[in-house]
Design a protein around this motif. Structure first.
Motif, mmCIF file in Angstrom:
data_model
loop_
_atom_site.group_PDB
_atom_site.id
_atom_site.type_symbol
_atom_site.label_atom_id
_atom_site.label_comp_id
_atom_site.label_asym_id
_atom_site.label_seq_id
_atom_site.Cartn_x
_atom_site.Cartn_y
_atom_site.Cartn_z
ATOM 1 N N TYR A 96 23.798 95.247 82.966
ATOM 2 C CA TYR A 96 24.799 94.580 82.130
ATOM 3 C C TYR A 96 25.958 95.483 81.710
ATOM 4 O O TYR A 96 27.097 95.069 81.706
ATOM 5 C CB TYR A 96 24.155 93.980 80.873
ATOM 6 C CG TYR A 96 23.241 92.838 81.194
ATOM 7 C CD1 TYR A 96 23.753 91.587 81.502
ATOM 8 C CD2 TYR A 96 21.875 93.013 81.217
ATOM 9 C CE1 TYR A 96 22.922 90.527 81.821
ATOM 10 C CE2 TYR A 96 21.027 91.965 81.541
ATOM 11 C CZ TYR A 96 21.553 90.729 81.843
ATOM 12 O OH TYR A 96 20.731 89.695 82.165
ATOM 13 N N VAL A 97 25.652 96.698 81.316
ATOM 14 C CA VAL A 97 26.667 97.565 80.731
ATOM 15 C C VAL A 97 27.274 98.503 81.764
ATOM 16 O O VAL A 97 28.475 98.693 81.820
ATOM 17 C CB VAL A 97 26.067 98.373 79.549
ATOM 18 C CG1 VAL A 97 27.068 99.376 79.026
ATOM 19 C CG2 VAL A 97 25.601 97.439 78.457
ATOM 20 N N GLY A 98 26.454 99.111 82.575
ATOM 21 C CA GLY A 98 26.908 100.135 83.492
ATOM 22 C C GLY A 98 26.845 101.493 82.839
ATOM 23 O O GLY A 98 26.482 101.626 81.668
ATOM 24 N N ASN A 99 27.175 102.510 83.572
ATOM 25 C CA ASN A 99 27.117 103.883 83.080
ATOM 26 C C ASN A 99 28.311 104.119 82.152
ATOM 27 O O ASN A 99 29.443 104.165 82.602
ATOM 28 C CB ASN A 99 27.153 104.848 84.260
ATOM 29 C CG ASN A 99 26.713 106.230 83.890
ATOM 30 O OD1 ASN A 99 26.302 106.478 82.762
ATOM 31 N ND2 ASN A 99 26.807 107.136 84.841
ATOM 32 N N PRO A 100 28.078 104.244 80.848
ATOM 33 C CA PRO A 100 29.214 104.384 79.927
ATOM 34 C C PRO A 100 29.917 105.732 80.082
ATOM 35 O O PRO A 100 29.304 106.733 80.436
ATOM 36 C CB PRO A 100 28.570 104.262 78.547
ATOM 37 C CG PRO A 100 27.163 104.666 78.742
ATOM 38 C CD PRO A 100 26.797 104.288 80.147
ATOM 39 N N ARG A 101 31.220 105.739 79.830
ATOM 40 C CA ARG A 101 31.978 106.992 79.843
ATOM 41 C C ARG A 101 31.880 107.723 78.520
ATOM 42 O O ARG A 101 32.225 108.892 78.439
ATOM 43 C CB ARG A 101 33.424 106.727 80.233
ATOM 44 C CG ARG A 101 33.532 106.439 81.737
ATOM 45 C CD ARG A 101 34.948 106.230 82.172
ATOM 46 N NE ARG A 101 35.156 104.777 82.171
ATOM 47 C CZ ARG A 101 36.307 104.202 81.886
ATOM 48 N NH1 ARG A 101 37.343 104.911 81.571
ATOM 49 N NH2 ARG A 101 36.407 102.891 81.914
ATOM 50 N N SER A 127 26.248 111.953 87.071
ATOM 51 C CA SER A 127 27.349 112.058 86.118
ATOM 52 C C SER A 127 26.780 112.488 84.772
ATOM 53 O O SER A 127 25.572 112.569 84.610
ATOM 54 C CB SER A 127 28.059 110.704 85.984
ATOM 55 O OG SER A 127 27.174 109.752 85.435
ATOM 56 N N LEU A 128 27.647 112.773 83.828
ATOM 57 C CA LEU A 128 27.192 113.145 82.492
ATOM 58 C C LEU A 128 28.069 112.439 81.462
ATOM 59 O O LEU A 128 29.259 112.709 81.363
ATOM 60 C CB LEU A 128 27.255 114.661 82.285
ATOM 61 C CG LEU A 128 26.654 115.157 80.975
ATOM 62 C CD1 LEU A 128 25.166 114.828 80.893
ATOM 63 C CD2 LEU A 128 26.849 116.650 80.834
ATOM 64 N N THR A 129 27.465 111.520 80.737
ATOM 65 C CA THR A 129 28.173 110.770 79.710
ATOM 66 C C THR A 129 28.272 111.600 78.440
ATOM 67 O O THR A 129 27.245 112.041 77.913
ATOM 68 C CB THR A 129 27.420 109.459 79.395
ATOM 69 O OG1 THR A 129 27.396 108.647 80.561
ATOM 70 C CG2 THR A 129 28.078 108.705 78.254
ATOM 71 N N PRO A 130 29.471 111.829 77.911
ATOM 72 C CA PRO A 130 29.578 112.482 76.606
ATOM 73 C C PRO A 130 28.959 111.580 75.537
ATOM 74 O O PRO A 130 29.101 110.362 75.586
ATOM 75 C CB PRO A 130 31.078 112.632 76.382
ATOM 76 C CG PRO A 130 31.714 112.389 77.705
ATOM 77 C CD PRO A 130 30.779 111.533 78.489
ATOM 78 N N VAL A 131 28.276 112.200 74.590
ATOM 79 C CA VAL A 131 27.612 111.453 73.528
ATOM 80 C C VAL A 131 28.081 111.983 72.188
ATOM 81 O O VAL A 131 28.116 113.190 71.968
ATOM 82 C CB VAL A 131 26.083 111.597 73.624
ATOM 83 C CG1 VAL A 131 25.391 110.858 72.479
ATOM 84 C CG2 VAL A 131 25.577 111.098 74.968
#
Length: 178
Positions: A96-101, A127-131
């Protein structure tokens, strides 16, 4: 797999109110924002719907997640509910969301499960999503358990509301310089 610009988790109760206030500071950069909250949290869902309708963000999407641990639930049974929550988070992200940026979280344990699920998707997609983890305004002297745990790996930007908290960055510096 689609990619969301930002994924927001609304923790229950006061955490939702705090997140809404933080999002109001940067609302001009928000277009299509997937918002996730726990299944048993009707208040967060209601607040998210009001927030979306007031800002004309009709393209935002709302998704329910299974709670990792209920209040006063035993630690033994919370192992099972946390696993269910983890696999449900993976499902919502993948389908539903996908890999968030960018992942923006605050609040209780389900945000930790969501963080772990996003990291698993990051591993699969290389990839690496900033949190960004925003500690509750109620935490004046010490980090919450979730705040301590997300800070262990060093790969989460921890934000604080009060300078008395040791470590982390000022929330203003993160919100306006990201």
């Amino acid at each position: 797999m689609p990619s969301a610009p930002l994924l927001v988790y609304l923790g229950s109760g006061g955490h939702t109110t705090e997140m809404m206030l933080l999002l109001a500071e940067v609302e001009d950069v928000l277009k299509k924002v997937p918002v996730v909250f726990t299944c048993s949290d009707d208040r967060s869902e209601r607040m998210a719907k009001e927030w979306i309708s007031m800002r004309g963000s009709a393209s935002s999407s709302l998704h329910r997640l299974y709670r990792a641990r209920a209040v006063k639930q035993s630690y033994i049974t919370s192992i099972v509910t946390s696993l269910v929550s983890f696999f449900h988070c993976l499902y919502v992200i993948l389908f539903y969301v996908g890999n968030p940026r960018l992942l923006f979280i605050n609040g209780p344990g389900t945000s930790l499960i969501l963080l772990f699920a996003v990291r698993c998707v990051n591993f699969l997609s290389l990839s690496l999503t900033p949190v960004v983890y925003a500690e509750s305004v109620c935490r004046v002297k010490k980090w919450s358990l979730t705040g301590k745990l997300v800070g262990l790996g060093g790969w989460v930007k921890r934000c604080k509301m009060w300078n008395e908290l040791e470590g982390g960055e000022s929330i203003e510096g993160v919100l306006f310089n990201t």
